[in-house]
Design a protein around this motif. Structure first.
Motif: not given
Length: 232
Positions: A40, A43, A49, A53, A57, A59, A84-85, A106-107, A109
């Motif tokens: 992480y 990331y 990166r 992904d 993850y 997306v 999940k991203r 998750g992430i 963004d």
């Protein structure tokens, strides 16, 4: 036994050995692809990166209020969001509407986009755009403006972004009005021992009776390089 038969047997054994070697090589390649290729923190720093992904993850792209509401509904299960991203692809105006993501691991963004007009007035504690950010969760590059988080009843552990943060909140900005009884903070109500809030700005009017702050109402983790421009 004739030399011809022996040679044939040797040929068959060699073919079987080559097949097993090829199969083993393919299995090792699959295992290598399934291993996470970045942490992480890597990331967050931008290293590897793309590999992150692909390896870790699924997306999910959010470009409308309806899609954000669907995400919130799906995140009522503890495990669902951990792989999940979420990528925010547009500014969203909730226009006084309520969206609360119950638990997120998750992430998320924000890509510099803004969610405006969030309003939360329900009874209970752990209140914010994210009620719980799990350990390992990341929320980054997100702005939340003109928010009104005014929980009723006990009103403890309230923040514009998170009620309780066990994850990482990085490069985020919030503004609005926040009111609660105890552990009330502009970014997060409680920043737990694994929690990180870094490079964030808050411009929130915070109204609380006990343990209230511009960034976090109660901090047990790390707050680094953050600025509070609001009144407490």
């Amino acid at each position: 036994m004739s030399k011809t038969i022996i040679n044939r047997m040797r040929g068959r054994l060699l073919t079987v050995a080559l097949s097993l070697t090829l199969a083993l090589s393919q299995c090792l390649q699959v295992l290598a692809q399934e291993e996470p290729s970045a942490t992480y923190e890597e990331y967050l720093s931008g290293e590897n990166r793309g590999q992150t992904d692909a390896a870790l993850y699924e997306v999910i792209r959010i470009a409308s209020v309806e899609q954000l509401q669907e995400l919130a509904a799906a995140c009522c299960y503890d495990e669902w969001s951990r792989d999940k991203r979420v990528i925010l692809e547009a500014d969203l105006d909730l226009n006084g509407g309520t969206v609360e993501i119950p638990v997120f691991g998750g992430i998320f963004d924000g890509q510099g986009h803004t969610i405006s007009g969030l309003e939360i007035r329900r009874d209970g504690s752990q209140t914010g755009l994210f009620r719980y950010l799990q350990q390992g969760a990341v929320v980054q590059e997100l702005t939340v403006t003109q928010a009104r988080v005014l929980p009723q009843g006990s009103g403890c552990q309230a923040g514009i972004l998170a009620g309780k943060n066990y994850g990482s909140i990085v490069n985020c900005r919030v503004s609005g009005v926040l009111e609660g009884e105890e552990e009330v903070g502009g970014i997060a109500g409680v920043n737990e021992d694994s929690g990180v809030i870094r490079s964030c700005t808050a411009e929130v009017t915070v109204l609380g009776n006990r343990r209230s702050g511009g960034i976090a109402g109660s901090n047990h983790g790390t707050i680094n390089n953050c600025v509070n421009r609001g009144n407490i």
